[in-house]
Design an enzyme around this catalytic site. Structure first.
Site, PDB file in Angstrom:
ATOM      1  N   ASP A  66       1.300  -1.169   0.117  1.00 58.24           N
ATOM      2  CA  ASP A  66      -0.006  -0.220  -0.421  1.00 58.24           C
ATOM      3  C   ASP A  66       0.670   0.758  -0.034  1.00 58.24           C
ATOM      4  O   ASP A  66       1.862   1.268   0.696  1.00 58.24           O
ATOM      5  CB  ASP A  66      -0.770  -0.055   1.492  1.00 58.24           C
ATOM      6  CG  ASP A  66      -1.849  -0.520   0.857  1.00 58.24           C
ATOM      7  OD1 ASP A  66      -2.219  -1.138  -0.640  1.00 58.24           O
ATOM      8  OD2 ASP A  66      -2.888  -1.563   2.121  1.00 58.24           O
ATOM      9  N   LYS A  83      -3.623   2.973  -2.460  1.00 57.93           N
ATOM     10  CA  LYS A  83      -4.813   3.838  -3.560  1.00 57.93           C
ATOM     11  C   LYS A  83      -4.133   5.450  -2.647  1.00 57.93           C
ATOM     12  O   LYS A  83      -3.815   5.610  -1.573  1.00 57.93           O
ATOM     13  CB  LYS A  83      -5.905   4.036  -2.481  1.00 57.93           C
ATOM     14  CG  LYS A  83      -6.518   2.133  -3.173  1.00 57.93           C
ATOM     15  CD  LYS A  83      -7.808   1.654  -2.518  1.00 57.93           C
ATOM     16  CE  LYS A  83      -8.115   0.657  -3.168  1.00 57.93           C
ATOM     17  NZ  LYS A  83      -7.719  -0.502  -3.009  1.00 57.93           N
ATOM     18  N   MET A 131      -8.017   8.893   8.970  1.00 55.18           N
ATOM     19  CA  MET A 131      -8.079   9.567   7.380  1.00 55.18           C
ATOM     20  C   MET A 131      -9.310  10.355   7.724  1.00 55.18           C
ATOM     21  O   MET A 131     -10.189  10.382   6.679  1.00 55.18           O
ATOM     22  CB  MET A 131      -9.145   7.923   6.574  1.00 55.18           C
ATOM     23  CG  MET A 131      -7.605   6.927   6.439  1.00 55.18           C
ATOM     24  SD  MET A 131      -8.160   5.946   5.359  1.00 55.18           S
ATOM     25  CE  MET A 131      -9.032   4.649   6.971  1.00 55.18           C
TER      26      MET A 131
END
Length: 527
Positions: free
Chosen positions: A38, A60, A169
């Site tokens: 990741d 991502k 996040m």
């Protein structure tokens, strides 16, 4: 013939630093054939895999092209069915916002074997690194962890009643988070902490209250961050072993939480270790064992020479040589790899004596089931001629070495003593194209206390990388950084390019360099 069975390991990478990787995760990386990782995985972890491992970046990244989840699922299945050992490396813990469900469903549907390896979630590690306890007998009897990636889907009424909130996040949506909590009557004076790059040398912490925190982070990139909201944030100023700014401080780099390594000689020192790409982290392990925070920076890439012709010709006539001289582990590895490629083995050296420089080179030779006939004292090539065990006059010597920039003085001295020296290129060294982000940020933010060099080439290539990376926009000031060298030849290059060398190993080995740094730190450890 039975087809090799593949398997996928869904592995938690922890908060980033390799020091916080689980032992099982480390061992799996060491034998991985395919690594699927990741965006937030620290670059140092990528160096734990074998050089032959296929590395696939599927991270991502917000606002940028990225690999879809469906494509990731197909990659895992494809490589597993090909009989490969696949490590799917995820930041933090795989089961905490790690999107494992989709991947496991795809693996099960394809009949692929898999295993989940836990990691330390940033939701737990970041508050700890910032000195914030998530529970307290008086202030916090529970806490909630959630992602604010989609704030509209959350039950803010329920969340606002909880004593402590940990938000992942959430940097992009911080104004909305504050708005939603204030709407539900959460006090405007509720403490809040924002922790960026937790557990790395670039960690930064901003603290304040719901009514003023936005003023303190205006214009800053809040990714990756962990946000903690609750009265426990106030405990931070009491639980740090070092002085920190007040609760309402502006941006500041915060020292790490008190730990048992504070008494170690290199505690509190951040060391940038320059080394070869793919090289073992043994030296870093030594430094960490005496308390240092280590950032690895590959500053040297090793590969085959531009031509094998000269080495092949020498190998074809090995019986003509009296001595084989090997001055590095690279020389050993490439020489014997080529010997094998030409259909020969160590028996071709039956009548050839071998001299090596340094313990590491001797250890590398031992892996070929061979013992050197001579190792010069002091572990430096310069002492090889002076202490050679027999007269050099008329001796024919094979010297496999780096293609460019090798030890010309050694060849001249051997020749002056009457030896015939045949130099052949066995490998080539070159400068890496990129600098790891962790090293780049640490240099930019003046967080490096020591830089270590184990060869002249790493000094030269380090300077090239710095000039190329930071040209025209950032000045890297090494004035207050300790320059540490493994030995005299490396020190000469440091003197030429930096104008100084501050620490030189008395014994010219990595252990000797570690001891020299400990001695320096136990002195003043300052300039």
């Amino acid at each position: 013939m039975t087809k090799k069975q593949g398997k996928v390991y869904l592995v938690g990478a922890g908060p980033g630093d390799v020091a916080y990787l689980t032992v099982k995760a480390y061992h799996l990386l060491a034998v991985a054939e395919v690594l699927v990782y990741d965006a937030l995985v620290d670059e140092q972890l990528l160096e734990c895999v074998p050089a032959s491992c296929l590395r696939l970046d599927v991270g991502k990244r917000g606002g940028k092209p990225s690999t879809t989840q469906g494509e990731i699922n197909k990659l895992l299945v494809q490589h597993c069915q090909a009989g490969q050992q696949v490590v799917r490396l995820k930041s933090g813990d795989p089961f905490i916002f790690g999107r494992c469900t989709s991947e496991i469903e795809a693996l099960k549907a394809a009949g692929c074997e898999f295993e989940v390896i836990p990691g330390i979630s940033s939701a737990l590690a970041a508050p700890l690194f910032a000195g914030i306890p998530l529970t307290d007998a008086a202030m916090s009897r529970c806490f909630a962890v959630f992602t604010a990636h989609e704030p509209d889907t959350l039950d803010w009424e329920a969340l606002s009643r909880l004593e402590t909130l940990v938000i992942l996040m959430g940097g992009q949506h911080l104004p909305e988070i504050i708005h939603q909590l204030l709407r539900r009557k959460r006090s405007r004076l509720t403490p809040i902490a924002i922790i960026r790059w937790a557990g790395t040398p670039n960690q930064q912490v901003w603290t304040g209250q719901l009514n003023n925190i936005l003023e303190k982070i205006t214009g800053l990139s809040l990714s990756p961050v962990v946000i903690v909201i609750g009265e426990v944030v106030r405990l931070r100023q009491y639980l740090q072993s070092e002085k920190i700014n007040s609760e309402d401080s502006t941006t500041a780099t915060i020292p790490s939480l008190p730990n048992m390594s504070n008494h170690l000689p290199l505690a509190g020192k951040t060391i940038l270790v320059t080394r070869s790409v793919g090289q073992s982290s043994e030296f870093s392990d030594r430094l960490q064992a005496v308390g240092a925070k280590v950032i690895e920076m590959p500053a040297l890439e090793i590969g085959p020479p531009s031509s094998w012709a000269d080495l092949d010709h020498a190998i074809a006539s090995l019986s003509d040589f009296d001595w084989l001289i090997l001055t590095s582990t690279n020389g050993v590895e490439y020489f014997f790899a080529r010997l094998t490629a030409l259909g020969k083995d160590s028996r071709a050296l039956a009548n050839v004596k071998i001299a090596v420089v340094g313990e590491k080179t001797a250890q590398s030779l031992k892996q070929q089931a061979l013992k050197p006939d001579f190792i010069p004292p002091n572990f430096v090539a310069d002492s090889l001629v002076e202490n050679f065990p027999e007269a050099l006059l008329g001796k024919k010597i094979l010297f496999p070495r780096v293609e460019t920039g090798g030890r010309e003085i050694l060849v001249k001295e051997l020749t002056a003593k009457g030896a015939e020296v045949i130099e052949v290129a066995a490998y080539q060294s070159c400068c890496p194209d990129n600098i790891p982000e962790s090293a780049k940020l640490a240099l930019q933010n003046h967080q490096v206390n020591i830089i270590t060099f184990a060869s002249s080439k790493t000094v030269q290539f380090f300077c090239q990388i710095i000039d190329r990376t930071f040209a025209n926009h950032t000045v890297i000031n090494l004035q207050n950084v300790c320059i540490a060298s493994i030995g005299p030849q490396t020190s000469k290059t440091c003197q030429a390019l930096f104008g100084r060398v501050d620490v030189e190993a008395e014994e010219y080995t990595l252990e000797g360099l570690t001891q020299a740094l400990v001695k320096w730190a136990e002195g003043s450890g300052e300039f």
